[in-house]
Scaffold this motif. Structure first.
Motif, PDB file in Angstrom:
ATOM      1  N   THR A 114       1.472  -2.667   8.370  1.00  0.00           N
ATOM      2  CA  THR A 114       0.815  -3.021   7.143  1.00  0.00           C
ATOM      3  C   THR A 114      -0.752  -2.436   6.262  1.00  0.00           C
ATOM      4  O   THR A 114      -1.166  -2.707   6.463  1.00  0.00           O
ATOM      5  CB  THR A 114       0.974  -4.239   6.967  1.00  0.00           C
ATOM      6  OG1 THR A 114       0.982  -4.917   5.945  1.00  0.00           O
ATOM      7  CG2 THR A 114       0.360  -4.665   8.662  1.00  0.00           C
ATOM      8  N   ASN A 115      -0.868  -2.908   5.064  1.00  0.00           N
ATOM      9  CA  ASN A 115      -1.734  -2.877   4.373  1.00  0.00           C
ATOM     10  C   ASN A 115      -2.397  -3.784   3.862  1.00  0.00           C
ATOM     11  O   ASN A 115      -3.724  -4.303   3.392  1.00  0.00           O
ATOM     12  CB  ASN A 115      -2.186  -1.918   3.035  1.00  0.00           C
ATOM     13  CG  ASN A 115      -3.290  -1.261   2.436  1.00  0.00           C
ATOM     14  OD1 ASN A 115      -3.453  -0.496   2.912  1.00  0.00           O
ATOM     15  ND2 ASN A 115      -3.400  -1.610   1.285  1.00  0.00           N
ATOM     16  N   THR A 116      -2.409  -5.175   4.496  1.00  0.00           N
ATOM     17  CA  THR A 116      -3.129  -6.710   4.471  1.00  0.00           C
ATOM     18  C   THR A 116      -4.540  -6.385   4.435  1.00  0.00           C
ATOM     19  O   THR A 116      -4.814  -5.964   5.471  1.00  0.00           O
ATOM     20  CB  THR A 116      -2.365  -7.320   5.041  1.00  0.00           C
ATOM     21  OG1 THR A 116      -2.843  -8.121   5.222  1.00  0.00           O
ATOM     22  CG2 THR A 116      -3.405  -6.926   6.831  1.00  0.00           C
ATOM     23  N   SER A 117      -4.819  -6.909   3.528  1.00  0.00           N
ATOM     24  CA  SER A 117      -6.411  -7.078   3.562  1.00  0.00           C
ATOM     25  C   SER A 117      -6.660  -8.362   4.645  1.00  0.00           C
ATOM     26  O   SER A 117      -8.167  -8.365   5.302  1.00  0.00           O
ATOM     27  CB  SER A 117      -6.846  -7.843   2.450  1.00  0.00           C
ATOM     28  OG  SER A 117      -6.607  -7.045   1.329  1.00  0.00           O
ATOM     29  N   SER A 118      -5.782  -9.584   5.007  1.00  0.00           N
ATOM     30  CA  SER A 118      -5.962 -10.430   5.343  1.00  0.00           C
ATOM     31  C   SER A 118      -5.461 -11.701   6.288  1.00  0.00           C
ATOM     32  O   SER A 118      -5.688 -12.487   7.420  1.00  0.00           O
ATOM     33  CB  SER A 118      -7.672 -11.799   4.328  1.00  0.00           C
ATOM     34  OG  SER A 118      -5.842 -12.026   3.073  1.00  0.00           O
ATOM     35  N   LEU A 119      -3.854 -10.822   6.301  1.00  0.00           N
ATOM     36  CA  LEU A 119      -3.380 -11.396   7.199  1.00  0.00           C
ATOM     37  C   LEU A 119      -3.708 -11.050   8.849  1.00  0.00           C
ATOM     38  O   LEU A 119      -3.683  -9.883   9.389  1.00  0.00           O
ATOM     39  CB  LEU A 119      -2.088 -11.891   6.566  1.00  0.00           C
ATOM     40  CG  LEU A 119      -1.223 -12.155   5.492  1.00  0.00           C
ATOM     41  CD1 LEU A 119      -0.569 -11.258   4.837  1.00  0.00           C
ATOM     42  CD2 LEU A 119      -1.883 -13.412   5.060  1.00  0.00           C
ATOM     43  N   ALA A 145      -8.887 -16.955   5.235  1.00  0.00           N
ATOM     44  CA  ALA A 145      -8.589 -16.323   6.100  1.00  0.00           C
ATOM     45  C   ALA A 145      -9.475 -16.526   7.388  1.00  0.00           C
ATOM     46  O   ALA A 145      -9.351 -16.366   8.342  1.00  0.00           O
ATOM     47  CB  ALA A 145      -8.081 -14.926   5.896  1.00  0.00           C
ATOM     48  N   ILE A 146     -10.812 -15.879   6.971  1.00  0.00           N
ATOM     49  CA  ILE A 146     -11.831 -15.611   7.979  1.00  0.00           C
ATOM     50  C   ILE A 146     -11.761 -16.881   8.735  1.00  0.00           C
ATOM     51  O   ILE A 146     -12.432 -16.768   9.853  1.00  0.00           O
ATOM     52  CB  ILE A 146     -12.345 -14.779   7.104  1.00  0.00           C
ATOM     53  CG1 ILE A 146     -12.867 -13.550   7.214  1.00  0.00           C
ATOM     54  CG2 ILE A 146     -14.220 -14.852   8.347  1.00  0.00           C
ATOM     55  CD1 ILE A 146     -13.282 -12.902   5.989  1.00  0.00           C
ATOM     56  N   TYR A 147     -12.251 -17.922   7.488  1.00  0.00           N
ATOM     57  CA  TYR A 147     -13.110 -18.958   7.654  1.00  0.00           C
ATOM     58  C   TYR A 147     -12.043 -19.777   8.775  1.00  0.00           C
ATOM     59  O   TYR A 147     -12.388 -20.725   9.968  1.00  0.00           O
ATOM     60  CB  TYR A 147     -13.224 -19.659   6.500  1.00  0.00           C
ATOM     61  CG  TYR A 147     -14.026 -21.844   6.786  1.00  0.00           C
ATOM     62  CD1 TYR A 147     -14.760 -21.740   7.954  1.00  0.00           C
ATOM     63  CD2 TYR A 147     -12.640 -22.891   7.022  1.00  0.00           C
ATOM     64  CE1 TYR A 147     -15.253 -22.681   8.120  1.00  0.00           C
ATOM     65  CE2 TYR A 147     -13.206 -23.630   6.795  1.00  0.00           C
ATOM     66  CZ  TYR A 147     -14.200 -23.893   8.118  1.00  0.00           C
ATOM     67  OH  TYR A 147     -15.186 -25.335   7.939  1.00  0.00           O
ATOM     68  N   LEU A 204       2.436 -14.059   3.689  1.00  0.00           N
ATOM     69  CA  LEU A 204       2.969 -13.988   4.674  1.00  0.00           C
ATOM     70  C   LEU A 204       4.748 -13.950   5.070  1.00  0.00           C
ATOM     71  O   LEU A 204       5.344 -12.497   5.599  1.00  0.00           O
ATOM     72  CB  LEU A 204       2.294 -14.891   5.785  1.00  0.00           C
ATOM     73  CG  LEU A 204       2.220 -14.487   7.396  1.00  0.00           C
ATOM     74  CD1 LEU A 204       2.730 -13.102   7.734  1.00  0.00           C
ATOM     75  CD2 LEU A 204       2.174 -15.860   8.833  1.00  0.00           C
ATOM     76  N   ASP A 205       4.744 -14.621   4.254  1.00  0.00           N
ATOM     77  CA  ASP A 205       6.553 -15.335   3.944  1.00  0.00           C
ATOM     78  C   ASP A 205       7.098 -13.367   3.339  1.00  0.00           C
ATOM     79  O   ASP A 205       8.622 -13.262   4.122  1.00  0.00           O
ATOM     80  CB  ASP A 205       6.841 -15.944   3.366  1.00  0.00           C
ATOM     81  CG  ASP A 205       6.496 -16.057   2.127  1.00  0.00           C
ATOM     82  OD1 ASP A 205       5.572 -15.751   2.112  1.00  0.00           O
ATOM     83  OD2 ASP A 205       7.407 -17.031   0.989  1.00  0.00           O
ATOM     84  N   LEU A 206       6.597 -12.852   2.879  1.00  0.00           N
ATOM     85  CA  LEU A 206       6.767 -11.640   1.929  1.00  0.00           C
ATOM     86  C   LEU A 206       6.824 -10.743   2.478  1.00  0.00           C
ATOM     87  O   LEU A 206       8.172 -10.038   2.632  1.00  0.00           O
ATOM     88  CB  LEU A 206       5.890 -11.786   0.498  1.00  0.00           C
ATOM     89  CG  LEU A 206       6.461 -10.388   0.286  1.00  0.00           C
ATOM     90  CD1 LEU A 206       8.350 -10.182  -0.963  1.00  0.00           C
ATOM     91  CD2 LEU A 206       5.861 -10.516  -1.498  1.00  0.00           C
TER      92      LEU A 206
END
Ligand SMILES: NC(=O)c1ccc[n+]([C@@H]2O[C@H](COP(=O)([O-])OP(=O)(O)OC[C@H]3O[C@@H](n4cnc5c(N)ncnc54)[C@H](O)[C@@H]3O)[C@@H](O)[C@H]2O)c1
Length: 499
Positions: A119-124, A249-251, A97-99
């Motif tokens: 963003t292509n993030t998977s879990s953020l 991240a899900i939990y 996330l910081d990046l």
């Protein structure tokens, strides 16, 4: 630029995903600006692009001229300023996330005010990334799957901050690139990972509790669940560190015990055993391939008792391999199902060393419970009780294999392997439907196109039956059972199917 379209698209980070995304965009005829952090990384990115398009040329899917045109459309740079004229920028830097915040702050400064940032993030959280910019209304998620040039699914994520139209424009672009966009809300894991990782975690826990072995679980889910690969093969491929990251991240969002990463996953990651990329995870990938076990000798003699699914499947298999039928007293393998299956008396009559398989639940004597989940699939799940000896389990597996069927062993507990893994996953899909952030089409498309499932979970409920799902999930109409999706109970009470 016409309304709703994009002509120049930036991609930040040309690693595994960014290079693939840049290729997809350039193949679609768009001008692409690819940005990397330094010259070395830029050259690596160029290498990814050349290798991937070169492979397509070798396979005859692209001409050399076509490859040149695609590469010519991608301008590579280390200067964020070169993104100034882009009307869309897709970020694909590492999952921190910081990046991501730093990269979006930079983009915010240099990219046109009316441009969309994705963003292509998977879990953020896309919302957390958007909120830190000065243009949160123009930030969306655009989640490609690996390898991006091949995988058809793209999840397009809007947040509570996203302006009207932004998500639709990006979804239209994705569609124009020949992909299938599914438009969803911002929840950890979106659709595909949220459903997939609950199942993968259940499989890891199943292994940890010694319900079944790694190989038997993987075999069960391919031969009986129809999946392209088993959960442990898949986790090793994804990388166990990524699996842990996505589950955490899900939990963090659901606080559902099923999403709490299985301890074995954390142990493997702590030990540096991350899967394929380190040579070892659940499997040792550098080990010599397992020896083939040849099935020599004549097929066993078989006695069939009763006419339920298990007996019918074995009768068909025996006839297909030319196995002789025999009386109970002489048979090597006796398969008994339904009302007529008096297992105790059958065992009394069977010859020494014969194996009795029945479709009952826990069998008291030497008989083994067996479960054949799908009539057109070869899997036979052999259920072991606390009194089953490993010799009799081995013998049962041997006889089942000799009939051309695929045996796996597990504890004789509700759902064996396949149903015990797939019904909680199906229940998760219905819970997701109920939560209102993805519709049935989006959920089914995500699982078929993103994860290779032969059918989506919502379509699967209708095929398998809501009654069977409720039975596996131990639904009790007299008890408030929060684990069972409300919608599943409602559809059942009203006698409705989902589609
Ligand atoms: N790998 C997958 O299977 C997969 C699938 C879907 C989504 N994702 C997501 O995609 C994103 C990228 O993952 P990846 O696997 O491609 O990672 P990767 O490590 O292969 O590539 C990341 C690239 O970003 C570059 N980079 C780092 N900092 C940068 C900066 N400040 N500016 C420009 N470039 C920078 C790195 O040099 C590297 O080339 C992550 O958010 C990940 O969660 C990955």
């Amino acid at each position: 630029m016409s309304e709703g379209s994009f002509s120049r698209v930036g991609v930040v980070g040309l690693g595994t995903m960014g290079a693939g995304i840049a290729e997809v965009l350039a193949r679609g005829g768009l001008a692409v600006v690819g940005v990397e952090i330094n010259q070395d990384a830029l050259e690596r990115g160029r290498g990814h692009l050349e290798k991937s398009t070169g492979r397509a040329v070798k396979r005859g899917r692209l001409t050399e001229d076509g490859q040149r045109e695609i590469l010519d459309r991608i301008r590579l740079t280390t200067d964020f300023g070169d993104l100034a004229e882009c009307d869309l920028v897709v970020e694909a830097v590492p999952e921190r996330l910081d990046l991501k915040h730093r990269v979006f702050a930079e983009l915010d400064k240099v990219v046109r005010d009316d441009a969309i940032l994705a963003t292509n993030t998977s879990s953020l959280s896309v919302t957390a990334i958007a909120a830190a910019t000065s243009r949160p209304a123009k930030v969306v998620g655009v989640h490609f799957f690996n390898p991006a040039p091949v995988m058809k699914l793209v999840e397009v994520i809007g947040t509570v901050l996203t302006e009207d139209g932004a998500v639709d424009r990006v979804a239209a672009l994705v569609k124009g690139l020949g992909k299938t966009p599914v438009v969803i809300g911002d929840r950890a894991g979106f659709v595909a990972n949220r459903l997939l990782f609950g199942y993968l975690n259940d499989a890891a826990r199943m292994l940890e509790t010694k319900h079944a072995s790694r190989d038997d679980i993987d075999t069960a889910m391919t031969a009986g669940g129809g999946l392209p690969m088993g959960p442990f093969t898949l986790m090793d491929l994804i990388g166990l560190d990524t699996c842990l990251e996505v589950l955490e991240a899900i939990y963090a969002e659901t606080r559902d015990r099923r999403h709490a990463p299985a301890p074995v996953l954390r142990e493997l990651v702590t030990a540096g055993l991350l899967g394929r990329k380190t040579g070892r995870g659940f499997y040792a990938h550098d080990a010599a391939a397992a020896e083939e076990t040849a099935q020599d000798g004549p097929p066993p003699s078989v006695a069939i008792v009763g006419d339920e699914a298990l007996s019918r499947a074995f009768a068909a298999a025996a006839s297909a391999v030319g196995a002789p039928t025999a009386k109970i007293e002489n048979a090597d393998l006796i398969v008994a199902s339904g009302e007529e299956a008096d297992v105790a008396s059958i065992e009394g009559r069977a010859k020494k060393g014969a194996v009795v398989l029945s479709d009952g639940g826990l069998t008291g004597g030497g008989a083994l419970a067996a479960h054949k989940p799908e009539k057109d699939r070869p899997l036979v799940e052999i259920g072991l009780t606390p009194v089953t000896t490993s010799a009799s389990a081995d013998r049962a597996a041997e006889l089942v294999a000799a009939l051309g069927l695929t045996p796996v062993r597990c504890r004789a507990r509700r759902g064996y392997i396949v149903d015990a893994l797939r019904f909680p996953y199906i229940n998760d899909a219905v819970t997701m439907l109920d939560a209102g952030y993805a519709d049935a089409d989006a959920i089914d498309a995500a699982m078929t196109l993103g994860c290779g499932y032969p059918a989506g979970p919502i379509a699967e409920i209708d095929r398998l039956g809501i009654g069977r799902a409720l039975d596996q999930l131990e639904y009790d109409p007299d008890e408030a059972n929060s684990a069972v999706a409300d919608r599943l109970r409602e559809q059942w009470d009203l006698g409705l199917t989902f589609r």
